[in-house]
Design a protein around this motif. Structure first.
Motif, PDB file in Angstrom:
ATOM      1  N   GLY A 192       0.813  -1.209   0.000  1.00 54.88           N
ATOM      2  CA  GLY A 192       0.000   0.000   0.000  1.00 54.88           C
ATOM      3  C   GLY A 192       0.845   1.255   0.000  1.00 54.88           C
ATOM      4  O   GLY A 192       2.072   1.207   0.018  1.00 54.88           O
ATOM      5  N   SER A 193       0.176   2.381  -0.029  1.00 49.99           N
ATOM      6  CA  SER A 193       0.876   3.660  -0.039  1.00 49.99           C
ATOM      7  C   SER A 193       0.064   4.695   0.733  1.00 49.99           C
ATOM      8  O   SER A 193      -1.121   4.500   1.014  1.00 49.99           O
ATOM      9  CB  SER A 193       1.097   4.133  -1.483  1.00 49.99           C
ATOM     10  N   LEU A 194       0.721   5.775   1.057  1.00 52.03           N
ATOM     11  CA  LEU A 194       0.086   6.934   1.693  1.00 52.03           C
ATOM     12  C   LEU A 194       0.155   8.083   0.699  1.00 52.03           C
ATOM     13  O   LEU A 194       1.095   8.155  -0.096  1.00 52.03           O
ATOM     14  CB  LEU A 194       0.824   7.331   2.972  1.00 52.03           C
ATOM     15  N   THR A 195      -0.799   8.995   0.747  1.00 53.76           N
ATOM     16  CA  THR A 195      -0.730  10.167  -0.122  1.00 53.76           C
ATOM     17  C   THR A 195      -0.827  11.433   0.725  1.00 53.76           C
ATOM     18  O   THR A 195      -1.459  11.453   1.781  1.00 53.76           O
ATOM     19  CB  THR A 195      -1.841  10.173  -1.183  1.00 53.76           C
ATOM     20  N   PHE A 196      -0.179  12.470   0.226  1.00 56.42           N
ATOM     21  CA  PHE A 196      -0.109  13.750   0.922  1.00 56.42           C
ATOM     22  C   PHE A 196      -0.305  14.887  -0.068  1.00 56.42           C
ATOM     23  O   PHE A 196       0.094  14.772  -1.229  1.00 56.42           O
ATOM     24  CB  PHE A 196       1.270  13.923   1.593  1.00 56.42           C
ATOM     25  N   PRO A 197      -0.842  16.020   0.383  1.00 61.71           N
ATOM     26  CA  PRO A 197      -0.886  17.206  -0.476  1.00 61.71           C
ATOM     27  C   PRO A 197       0.555  17.629  -0.807  1.00 61.71           C
ATOM     28  O   PRO A 197       1.455  17.501   0.041  1.00 61.71           O
ATOM     29  CB  PRO A 197      -1.578  18.268   0.382  1.00 61.71           C
ATOM     30  N   PRO A 198       0.806  18.110  -2.016  1.00 62.04           N
ATOM     31  CA  PRO A 198       2.173  18.487  -2.401  1.00 62.04           C
ATOM     32  C   PRO A 198       2.861  19.459  -1.441  1.00 62.04           C
ATOM     33  O   PRO A 198       4.038  19.299  -1.142  1.00 62.04           O
ATOM     34  CB  PRO A 198       2.003  19.105  -3.792  1.00 62.04           C
ATOM     35  N   ARG A 199       2.133  20.455  -0.936  1.00 66.65           N
ATOM     36  CA  ARG A 199       2.762  21.425  -0.016  1.00 66.65           C
ATOM     37  C   ARG A 199       3.201  20.762   1.288  1.00 66.65           C
ATOM     38  O   ARG A 199       4.261  21.065   1.815  1.00 66.65           O
ATOM     39  CB  ARG A 199       1.803  22.568   0.298  1.00 66.65           C
ATOM     40  N   ALA A 200       2.379  19.871   1.801  1.00 67.27           N
ATOM     41  CA  ALA A 200       2.740  19.174   3.039  1.00 67.27           C
ATOM     42  C   ALA A 200       3.951  18.274   2.810  1.00 67.27           C
ATOM     43  O   ALA A 200       4.857  18.217   3.649  1.00 67.27           O
ATOM     44  CB  ALA A 200       1.558  18.346   3.548  1.00 67.27           C
ATOM     45  N   PHE A 201       3.991  17.590   1.687  1.00 63.61           N
ATOM     46  CA  PHE A 201       5.132  16.721   1.392  1.00 63.61           C
ATOM     47  C   PHE A 201       6.401  17.551   1.198  1.00 63.61           C
ATOM     48  O   PHE A 201       7.464  17.186   1.695  1.00 63.61           O
ATOM     49  CB  PHE A 201       4.855  15.854   0.156  1.00 63.61           C
ATOM     50  N   ALA A 202       6.296  18.675   0.501  1.00 64.02           N
ATOM     51  CA  ALA A 202       7.460  19.547   0.295  1.00 64.02           C
ATOM     52  C   ALA A 202       7.995  20.073   1.626  1.00 64.02           C
ATOM     53  O   ALA A 202       9.214  20.127   1.841  1.00 64.02           O
ATOM     54  CB  ALA A 202       7.102  20.698  -0.631  1.00 64.02           C
ATOM     55  N   ALA A 203       7.109  20.439   2.545  1.00 63.65           N
ATOM     56  CA  ALA A 203       7.536  20.911   3.865  1.00 63.65           C
ATOM     57  C   ALA A 203       8.227  19.793   4.641  1.00 63.65           C
ATOM     58  O   ALA A 203       9.240  20.020   5.315  1.00 63.65           O
ATOM     59  CB  ALA A 203       6.346  21.439   4.651  1.00 63.65           C
ATOM     60  N   PHE A 204       7.709  18.583   4.524  1.00 65.63           N
ATOM     61  CA  PHE A 204       8.320  17.417   5.173  1.00 65.63           C
ATOM     62  C   PHE A 204       9.740  17.176   4.645  1.00 65.63           C
ATOM     63  O   PHE A 204      10.686  17.015   5.418  1.00 65.63           O
ATOM     64  CB  PHE A 204       7.437  16.198   4.936  1.00 65.63           C
ATOM     65  N   VAL A 205       9.903  17.195   3.326  1.00 70.55           N
ATOM     66  CA  VAL A 205      11.224  16.974   2.722  1.00 70.55           C
ATOM     67  C   VAL A 205      12.181  18.095   3.111  1.00 70.55           C
ATOM     68  O   VAL A 205      13.344  17.839   3.436  1.00 70.55           O
ATOM     69  CB  VAL A 205      11.112  16.846   1.185  1.00 70.55           C
ATOM     70  N   LYS A 206      11.697  19.323   3.123  1.00 75.55           N
ATOM     71  CA  LYS A 206      12.542  20.460   3.520  1.00 75.55           C
ATOM     72  C   LYS A 206      13.040  20.286   4.949  1.00 75.55           C
ATOM     73  O   LYS A 206      14.203  20.533   5.253  1.00 75.55           O
ATOM     74  CB  LYS A 206      11.753  21.763   3.387  1.00 75.55           C
ATOM     75  N   THR A 207      12.166  19.832   5.834  1.00 74.49           N
ATOM     76  CA  THR A 207      12.545  19.593   7.223  1.00 74.49           C
ATOM     77  C   THR A 207      13.582  18.483   7.323  1.00 74.49           C
ATOM     78  O   THR A 207      14.552  18.591   8.077  1.00 74.49           O
ATOM     79  CB  THR A 207      11.307  19.247   8.067  1.00 74.49           C
ATOM     80  N   LEU A 208      13.389  17.417   6.561  1.00 71.78           N
ATOM     81  CA  LEU A 208      14.375  16.323   6.570  1.00 71.78           C
ATOM     82  C   LEU A 208      15.740  16.794   6.097  1.00 71.78           C
ATOM     83  O   LEU A 208      16.760  16.433   6.675  1.00 71.78           O
ATOM     84  CB  LEU A 208      13.904  15.163   5.683  1.00 71.78           C
ATOM     85  N   LYS A 209      15.762  17.590   5.047  1.00 69.50           N
ATOM     86  CA  LYS A 209      17.030  18.090   4.513  1.00 69.50           C
ATOM     87  C   LYS A 209      17.725  19.015   5.504  1.00 69.50           C
ATOM     88  O   LYS A 209      18.946  19.050   5.572  1.00 69.50           O
ATOM     89  CB  LYS A 209      16.807  18.804   3.187  1.00 69.50           C
ATOM     90  N   ALA A 210      16.940  19.761   6.269  1.00 72.14           N
ATOM     91  CA  ALA A 210      17.515  20.698   7.247  1.00 72.14           C
ATOM     92  C   ALA A 210      18.017  19.982   8.493  1.00 72.14           C
ATOM     93  O   ALA A 210      18.885  20.493   9.193  1.00 72.14           O
ATOM     94  CB  ALA A 210      16.480  21.755   7.642  1.00 72.14           C
ATOM     95  N   ASP A 211      17.502  18.796   8.774  1.00 77.61           N
ATOM     96  CA  ASP A 211      17.883  18.028   9.954  1.00 77.61           C
ATOM     97  C   ASP A 211      19.122  17.209   9.636  1.00 77.61           C
ATOM     98  O   ASP A 211      19.029  16.161   9.023  1.00 77.61           O
ATOM     99  CB  ASP A 211      16.746  17.130  10.410  1.00 77.61           C
ATOM    100  N   THR A 212      20.268  17.665  10.093  1.00 76.36           N
ATOM    101  CA  THR A 212      21.514  16.947   9.804  1.00 76.36           C
ATOM    102  C   THR A 212      21.844  15.922  10.873  1.00 76.36           C
ATOM    103  O   THR A 212      22.855  15.242  10.778  1.00 76.36           O
ATOM    104  CB  THR A 212      22.686  17.948   9.670  1.00 76.36           C
ATOM    105  N   SER A 213      20.994  15.782  11.890  1.00 74.31           N
ATOM    106  CA  SER A 213      21.272  14.833  12.972  1.00 74.31           C
ATOM    107  C   SER A 213      21.172  13.387  12.518  1.00 74.31           C
ATOM    108  O   SER A 213      21.690  12.480  13.171  1.00 74.31           O
ATOM    109  CB  SER A 213      20.327  15.060  14.145  1.00 74.31           C
ATOM    110  N   HIS A 214      20.524  13.121  11.382  1.00 73.43           N
ATOM    111  CA  HIS A 214      20.376  11.737  10.908  1.00 73.43           C
ATOM    112  C   HIS A 214      21.507  11.298   9.988  1.00 73.43           C
ATOM    113  O   HIS A 214      21.551  10.174   9.560  1.00 73.43           O
ATOM    114  CB  HIS A 214      19.023  11.562  10.195  1.00 73.43           C
ATOM    115  N   THR A 215      22.448  12.190   9.680  1.00 69.60           N
ATOM    116  CA  THR A 215      23.550  11.824   8.787  1.00 69.60           C
ATOM    117  C   THR A 215      24.773  11.431   9.597  1.00 69.60           C
ATOM    118  O   THR A 215      25.017  11.925  10.687  1.00 69.60           O
ATOM    119  CB  THR A 215      23.917  12.997   7.855  1.00 69.60           C
ATOM    120  N   ALA A 216      25.559  10.544   9.026  1.00 74.35           N
ATOM    121  CA  ALA A 216      26.799  10.101   9.681  1.00 74.35           C
ATOM    122  C   ALA A 216      27.875  11.171   9.502  1.00 74.35           C
ATOM    123  O   ALA A 216      27.958  11.816   8.490  1.00 74.35           O
ATOM    124  CB  ALA A 216      27.263   8.782   9.068  1.00 74.35           C
ATOM    125  N   THR A 217      28.701  11.354  10.525  1.00 75.21           N
ATOM    126  CA  THR A 217      29.780  12.324  10.457  1.00 75.21           C
ATOM    127  C   THR A 217      31.104  11.643  10.613  1.00 75.21           C
ATOM    128  O   THR A 217      31.231  10.579  11.126  1.00 75.21           O
ATOM    129  CB  THR A 217      29.639  13.428  11.511  1.00 75.21           C
TER     130      THR A 217
END
Length: 67
Positions: free
Chosen positions: A42-67
């Motif tokens: 199955g899949s989930l669907t989101f409005p484009p603006r909500a998905f774009a905000a989610f991706v922007k937040t993920l990109k800004a969060d550097t705590s999940h990347t290895a250093t």
């Protein structure tokens, strides 16, 4: 009529087989998201603006990347 979706996997897919990721499909009025390891489940669907905000937040969060 059901259209075939153009699923795209992230270039950041982890693991040797590249299957530790999600896939997305642009539906124009929604963005569909599914597990690349189990696409038939199955899949989930989101409005484009909500998905774009989610991706922007993920990109800004550097705590999940290895250093």
């Amino acid at each position: 009529m059901t259209q075939a979706l153009n699923w795209q996997k992230s270039t950041f897919s982890g693991g040797a087989e590249g299957n530790a990721c999600v896939e997305i499909a642009d539906l124009r009025i929604r963005v569909a998201v599914r597990d690349s390891k189990d696409p038939a489940h199955g899949s989930l669907t989101f409005p484009p603006r909500a998905f774009a905000a989610f991706v922007k937040t993920l990109k800004a969060d550097t705590s999940h990347t290895a250093t």
